[in-house]
Structure formats: structure tokens, C-alpha cells
Enzyme design. Structure first.
Site, short mmCIF file in Angstrom:
data_model
loop_
_atom_site.label_atom_id
_atom_site.label_comp_id
_atom_site.label_asym_id
_atom_site.label_seq_id
_atom_site.Cartn_x
_atom_site.Cartn_y
_atom_site.Cartn_z
N LYS A 49 0.80 -1.22 0.00
CA LYS A 49 0.00 0.00 0.00
C LYS A 49 0.84 1.28 0.00
O LYS A 49 0.38 2.33 -0.46
CB LYS A 49 -0.93 0.00 1.20
CG LYS A 49 -2.09 -0.98 1.11
CD LYS A 49 -3.14 -0.50 0.11
CE LYS A 49 -4.40 -1.33 0.21
NZ LYS A 49 -5.46 -0.81 -0.70
N SER B 292 0.94 -10.04 -0.51
CA SER B 292 0.66 -8.61 -0.48
C SER B 292 0.89 -7.93 0.86
O SER B 292 0.98 -6.69 0.90
CB SER B 292 -0.78 -8.36 -0.94
OG SER B 292 -1.69 -9.05 -0.09
#
Length: 415
Positions: A52, A309
């Protein structure tokens, strides 16, 4: 090379002032298991332990370039996006206001504050995320700040595309298959947008949690739709509706390219990666690895990249993860028994347990005015087959029981 691909490469170069490329590691354990060449793109190893940061940094970089006087950014997030924005705010020396639900765990609040330092203010508002988001957007409009969306933003998508730029350069050739987790679609939009231009022969599979399959719902409907209910366990990918921009980036995909991962099965994958490989993954970070058994025949002999992720896992959740994994694997079950209130009944019941069976929970409610008492019992075993043998012995002895393991409402209330 497309304009988007060039922009992704520029974003990747700019990111180097913030942190080095994340490793692309060949995983010998998974490669041997699936007879394939399996690589992990370790986004769990960024400074904020998720990808992110890439999108937040790129969006902030571009806003600052176009409007140098913009020094106030706002977001609504209880997780990785908040931490990525906080880190970027400190890097650029701008002010960030981060709205989080009141129910956000203190650990996430503390980490966000640590990454942002004095550049970040955290506002706790709303019991549910929709309330938090509305408060953040109202505040943003009143203050003239820039709202930094978690995924439905072109600059954020460009930043996430840097994952694809890096993995292609690191591998030195086009992989046969890239497996991507999907929440709101920012990461998958960016990576596929770049690789479809730079490595058109590469194929893709998308993974969503079973209780939050917003991409699959959009592909089936032909447009983004809001899911009526979302299971929040895979919090990094539990999104009720795909973004409008990310839909435009992903609407070429077909439903058969989307794989669904049951939340409890993800727990098994998390524990396996922790115990075997020493890799700490959050539920969303384990999605791409979790579906490899479903792809086993397809990937044999091929080069596969799985994007892990994120690794923001709170170890206080470890008992819950173990519990859910055991239940999914059939190694732990809960029963409600009607125990006869007579001498020796409990001893008779205990004799039915096998050598690999272990009682993990036992609650007995004795009511003297009745001939039977109720027992809530949890049993762990080493072989899933043991439960068939155990219930067979109970049936033969005419014990009355009910398996509540898969009764979600009842198990949640009692267990």
C-alpha cells in the site's frame, strides 16, 4: 510500451528514494510441492509490511508536483492504507489526517502513529467503516484537503503497478502466470496493466476471499455491484464493491480466472508458511499461495509468481487462526451432548475417545430435576478420520449429540 506502462516505470524509479525493491524469492518448498518454478514477490517486506505504501507515495508525489501548496491529505482506513499514507506523509513533510473506526485494534492505531509521527493525526469515528468514510470525506471537503483513496485512483494504481515493474526486471523473463490477491482491485489493476503491455504472454489468476468476492460479482454482473454481506476476517481484501476505475482496468478478465479462498482454509496456509518457511503473512497476504492446490495441474513445469501482499499480522490472533485452520481441516470439532445423569455415564463417554483424540473444551450444565445434562465439548485429533470412528461409537452407545462445528451462528455464540 503504453503510456500507463511508462508511468509505472517512472513511479518505480521515484519509489527508490523511499525504499529498495522488495525481494522476488524462489520458494524451493512450494516449487518442489507443485513441480513448478514458484517465486514469491515479497510485498510483506516493504517498510510498512504491505504494498500500500507504493500507491500512497505515488499519488502524494503527483499531487505535490501539480499543486505544491497542497500540504494536507486525508484517508479513511483501519489497516495497510493508513500505514502507507502515514509513512508517505512523514517522507514528504505534509500533514495527514487518518480516520479510523472506533473499533480499530490499538495495535493498528499505534503502528500508524509510529509511521507518521508528528505529521499524522488519527481520528476515531464511527462503529462501521461506511460511517468512518463519510466523516473523512466531509472533513476533507471542509478543510480543502486531498482525499487519498485506497484503490480507486489512477495515481494509486500506477504506484501499485511498480510491483509488476520490479518482478519482471528481477525475474529477467516473462513468468507464465502471476497470481494476484484482489480487494478493491488497485494492486491487480496496476500489475496487470503493466504486464499486459510489457509481457503480453503472461497469464493471470485473481484470488478473492470467499466472503468478499467483489471482482467475481462484478464480472458476473457486467459492472461493479455491492455485496450484501462481507466476511471481514481477510481484512486486507474484504471489500464490498470493486472500484469504478479498477473495474475499467479489470473488466477484460473472465470469471474462470477468479479463484475463491475460504477464510478458514487461508488460516492453514498462514500457519504452513509460518511454521515451514518462517514467513509471516496476514490473511490477505496468503491468498495467492492458498489457491496453488487448485492450480496444481495447470502450473506443473511453469514459472509462477505469487504476490504476497502483506504481513501485518497481529500475533494475538494466532489462536484464532489455529482454531479456524483446525476446524477447516477436520481436526477439531465441537459437539453438544445429552449426558445421562447416572453414575458412570461420563466414564462411559470418555472411553469412546480414540488414542489421538484430545478434549480441548468441556462444559457440563447439570440440572438436578432432569434425567439428562447438556455438555459442550471441543475435541482435537491428529486424523480427520478419527471423528467418524468417534461418532460411530457414540451412535452404537445411543448417546444423543449434535455436531455444531459448522453451525456458524451457534458455534459463534457458544465457542
Amino acid at each position: 510500451m503504453t503510456q500507463f506502462a511508462l508511468a509505472a516505470q517512472a513511479a518505480t524509479r521515484a519509489l527508490r528514494q523511499l525504499f529498495p525493491e522488495t525481494p522476488l524469492q524462489r520458494n524451493d518448498y512450494l516449487s518442489a510441492r507443485y513441480e513448478a518454478d514458484i517465486w514469491l514477490k515479497r510485498e510483506d517486506l516493504t517498510p510498512v509490511r504491505s504494498y500500500k505504501l507504493r500507491g500512497a507515495f505515488n499519488a502524494m508525489r503527483k499531487v505535490r508536483a501539480e499543486a505544491p501548496d497542497q500540504t494536507h491529505f486525508v484517508c479513511a482506513s483501519a489497516g495497510n492504507h493508513a500505514q502507507g499514507m502515514a509513512f508517505a506523509c512523514r517522507h514528504f513533510g505534509v500533514q495527514g489526517t487518518i480516520f479510523m473506526p472506533v473499533t480499530t485494534p490499538q495495535q493498528k492505531i499505534d503502528k500508524t502513529r509510529a509511521f507518521g509521527g508528528p505529521n499524522v493525526t488519527i481520528e476515531l469515528l464511527g462503529d462501521y467503516f461506511d460511517q468512518t468514510l463519510a466523516a473523512a470525506q466531509t472533513f476533507c471537503a471542509e478543510k480543502g484537503a486531498h482525499f487519498l483513496a485506497p484503490f480507486d485512483d489512477q495515481d494509486v494504481i500506477e504506484g501499485q503497478a511498480s510491483v509488476g515493474v520490479e518482478l519482471l526486471a528481477q525475474l529477467g523473463r516473462a513468468p507464465d502466470l502471476v497470481v494476484l490477491p484482489v480487494g478493491g482491485g488497485g494492486l491487480s489493476s496496476g500489475v496487470t496493466g503493466y504486464l499486459r503491455a510489457a509481457a503480453p504472454e503472461t497469464q493471470f489468476r485473481f484470488v478473492e476471499p470467499l466472503g468478499g468476492a467483489s471482482l467475481l460479482a462484478a464480472l458476473n454482473a457486467g459492472h461493479p455491484v455491492k455485496l450484501p454481506r462481507v466476511n471481514s476476517f481477510v481484512d486486507g481484501a474484504a471489500v464490498a464493491k470493486l472500484g469504478d476505475l479498477t473495474w475499467q482496468c479489470l473488466n477484460w478478465a473472465t470469471p474462470d480466472q477468479v479463484l475463491l479462498a475460504p477464510e478458514d482454509r487461508i488460516c492453514i496456509t498462514m500457519l504452513e508458511m509460518l511454521n515451514v518457511e518462517g514467513i509471516v503473512l496476514e490473511p490477505a497476504g496468503a491468498l495467492s499461495i492458498d489457491v496453488l492446490p487448485q492450480l496444481a495441474e495447470e502450473i506443473r513445469g511453469k514459472t509462477v509468481v505469487c504476490v504476497t501482499s502483506g504481513g501485518n499480522f497481529d500475533f494475538e490472533r494466532l489462536p484464532e487462526v489455529k482454531e479456524r485452520g483446525q476446524r477447516y481441516a477436520g481436526l477439531k470439532k465441537y459437539f453438544i451432548l445429552r449426558m445421562p445423569q447416572r453414575p458412570g455415564a461420563l466414564r462411559e463417554f470418555l472411553s469412546m475417545l480414540g488414542p489421538d483424540d484430545d478434549i480441548s473444551r468441556f462444559e457440563y450444565l447439570k440440572k438436578s430435576a432432569r434425567n439428562f445434562g447438556s455438555v459442550l465439548i471441543g475435541i482435537e485429533t491428529k486424523r480427520a478420520e478419527s471423528f467418524a470412528e468417534f461418532t460411530g461409537r457414540m451412535d452404537a452407545a445411543d448417546f444423543s449429540y449434535r455436531d455444531i462445528t459448522d453451525d456458524e451462528a451457534l458455534a459463534e455464540f457458544l465457542v
